[in-house]
Design an enzyme around this catalytic site. Structure first.
Site, short mmCIF file in Angstrom:
data_model
loop_
_atom_site.label_atom_id
_atom_site.label_comp_id
_atom_site.label_asym_id
_atom_site.label_seq_id
_atom_site.Cartn_x
_atom_site.Cartn_y
_atom_site.Cartn_z
N GLY A 108 0.84 -1.20 0.00
CA GLY A 108 0.00 0.00 0.00
C GLY A 108 0.87 1.24 0.00
O GLY A 108 0.51 2.29 0.54
N TYR A 132 -15.42 -0.16 8.95
CA TYR A 132 -13.98 0.11 9.08
C TYR A 132 -13.52 -0.09 10.53
O TYR A 132 -12.53 -0.79 10.79
CB TYR A 132 -13.73 1.56 8.63
CG TYR A 132 -12.31 2.06 8.75
CD1 TYR A 132 -11.29 1.53 7.98
CD2 TYR A 132 -12.00 3.10 9.63
CE1 TYR A 132 -9.99 2.02 8.07
CE2 TYR A 132 -10.72 3.60 9.73
CZ TYR A 132 -9.71 3.05 8.96
OH TYR A 132 -8.44 3.55 9.05
N1 LIG Z 1 -4.87 8.38 6.61
C1 LIG Z 1 -5.44 8.39 7.80
O1 LIG Z 1 -5.89 9.43 8.27
C2 LIG Z 1 -5.49 7.11 8.60
C3 LIG Z 1 -6.00 7.16 9.91
C4 LIG Z 1 -6.08 5.99 10.65
C5 LIG Z 1 -5.61 4.81 10.13
N2 LIG Z 1 -5.11 4.77 8.85
C6 LIG Z 1 -4.66 3.47 8.33
O2 LIG Z 1 -3.38 3.57 7.74
C7 LIG Z 1 -3.28 2.69 6.62
C8 LIG Z 1 -2.88 3.46 5.38
O3 LIG Z 1 -3.83 4.47 5.16
P1 LIG Z 1 -3.71 5.54 3.98
O4 LIG Z 1 -4.39 6.78 4.48
O5 LIG Z 1 -2.33 5.61 3.48
O6 LIG Z 1 -4.69 4.86 2.91
P2 LIG Z 1 -4.70 5.09 1.31
O7 LIG Z 1 -6.06 4.69 0.86
O8 LIG Z 1 -4.20 6.43 0.98
O9 LIG Z 1 -3.63 4.02 0.83
C9 LIG Z 1 -3.88 2.64 0.82
C10 LIG Z 1 -3.13 2.05 -0.36
O10 LIG Z 1 -3.41 0.65 -0.40
C11 LIG Z 1 -3.54 0.26 -1.76
N3 LIG Z 1 -4.34 -0.95 -1.87
C12 LIG Z 1 -5.67 -1.09 -1.82
N4 LIG Z 1 -6.03 -2.37 -1.99
C13 LIG Z 1 -4.88 -3.06 -2.16
C14 LIG Z 1 -4.58 -4.44 -2.38
N5 LIG Z 1 -5.56 -5.36 -2.49
N6 LIG Z 1 -3.28 -4.81 -2.49
C15 LIG Z 1 -2.29 -3.89 -2.38
N7 LIG Z 1 -2.51 -2.58 -2.19
C16 LIG Z 1 -3.80 -2.17 -2.08
C17 LIG Z 1 -4.23 1.45 -2.41
O11 LIG Z 1 -4.02 1.43 -3.83
C18 LIG Z 1 -3.58 2.64 -1.71
O12 LIG Z 1 -2.48 3.11 -2.43
C19 LIG Z 1 -4.64 1.98 6.52
O13 LIG Z 1 -4.60 0.76 7.22
C20 LIG Z 1 -5.56 2.94 7.24
O14 LIG Z 1 -6.67 2.27 7.76
C21 LIG Z 1 -5.06 5.89 8.08
#
Ligand SMILES: NC(=O)c1ccc[n+]([C@@H]2O[C@H](COP(=O)([O-])OP(=O)(O)OC[C@H]3O[C@@H](n4cnc5c(N)ncnc54)[C@H](O)[C@@H]3O)[C@@H](O)[C@H]2O)c1
Length: 312
Positions: free
Chosen positions: A10, A144
């Protein structure tokens, strides 16, 4: 020193891009393999190896781990809160099966460490709103949040039963200027900066007084790395750590931006995301992360706003 080879799954997402770049600085470019379902993010291009990978395809993931001699995985692929409510089945499948695939492979291949983020979305309407503790009533109402809470217990289970050294943080809403947010309820706090600079106005999808826990990306990256670098005996929480930096409302961040862009105007049109935001705490007690491995945030609302506007 044991040579580490890290796989970031990711890596093209909001956190993945910055975390990959930070890890490459620490471990060397060639020792951090970026991977994602979508194409390589422009900011990663030329900085190190990239493979196209679907975390749901366990065999292919396993092949990559063996072929690349991976010793650590950072699993960031997930469907976030707002997108998850549009397609609950998909969110559950990816968020659960992706994690289980990684945990199984980590156990089989005896990986040194795994990182997987949880979220403040584990908390629900019955959790305390202010200074929400590490251990409290947790009854999430979004798919989620349900998937993150279940994931936390899987992490703990794999640690207790199989000794997989998996570590986790419950991130609050993350604010960054490098890569775009991916469909969360706190995305307004990034959009507002872009619109303030371009259109001088922003229509917010949350009410003016919706307080939520937030963190600037440099703090989130540092917290992640500090947690992963801490010695194992300092990690007493094997589900996921509460972590916090600041809490603000749309009205407060708009006022802060106005100090730099006086003509900026905000209006409010709450949508389905208001209900999600209302189910979460307004602030988080992260004393366990502070006492266990020394967590301390650097950025508050003022410092973050200045830095965002300077960099955008
Ligand atoms: N951004 C926030 O504010 C936030 C807050 C709390 C928790 N999180 C957690 O942090 C993590 C990353 O979040 P983010 O904000 O970078 O999310 P994002 O959606 O920006 O990035 C997730 C990435 O995962 C990739 N992806 C999706 N399905 C996939 C698959 N089957 N195989 C491989 N890659 C795949 C997507 O293409 C994307 O690039 C997640 O677990 C999210 O729940 C984020």
């Amino acid at each position: 020193m044991v040579k580490e080879k890290i796989l970031v799954i990711g890596a093209s997402g909001q956190i993945g891009v910055e975390l990959t770049l930070a890890l490459r600085k620490m471990y060397g470019n060639s020792n951090v393999v970026a991977s994602d379902l979508r194409e390589e993010n422009d900011l990663l291009k030329g900085s190190g190896p990239y493979v196209s990978l679907d975390v749901m395809n366990k065999e292919m993931l396993h092949v990559q781990v063996i072929r690349q001699n991976i010793t650590q995985i950072y699993l960031l692929a997930a469907i976030l809160s707002a997108t998850g409510e549009k397609n609950p089945g998909l969110a559950w499948n990816l968020n659960m099966q992706g994690l289980l695939n990684v945990l199984d492979i980590a156990r089989e291949e005896k990986l040194h460490k795994v990182y997987w983020p949880s979220s403040i979305a584990v908390f629900g309407p019955t959790s305390p709103k202010k200074d929400c503790p590490q251990q409290t009533i947790i009854e999430p109402t979004t798919v989620y949040g349900i998937s993150k809470y279940a994931g936390e217990f899987w992490c703990n289970y794999f640690f207790q039963r199989f000794g997989v050294d998996i570590r986790s943080l419950r991130y609050p809403g993350l604010i960054s200027y490098k890569s775009a947010p991916g469909g969360g309820t706190t995305d307004y706090s990034v959009e507002i900066f872009h619109e303030a600079l371009e259109a001088k106005q922003y229509e917010c999808f949350l009410n003016p007084d919706t307080y939520l826990p937030m963190m600037y990306m440099p703090d989130a990256i540092r917290a992640t790395i500090e947690l992963m670098e801490a010695s194992s005996d300092k990690i007493s929480v094997r589900t996921s750590y509460n972590i916090s930096a600041m809490s603000f409302s749309p009205k407060e961040i708009a006022a802060e931006i106005k100090k730099f862009i006086p003509e900026f105007e905000i209006s409010y049109k709450p949508d389905y995301r208001q209900k999600i935001a209302d189910s979460w705490p307004q602030s988080i007690d992260d004393s366990k992360a502070r006492s266990d491995w020394g967590w301390k945030p650097e950025y508050d609302l003022q410092k973050m706003t200045r830095d965002m506007l300077e960099n955008l």
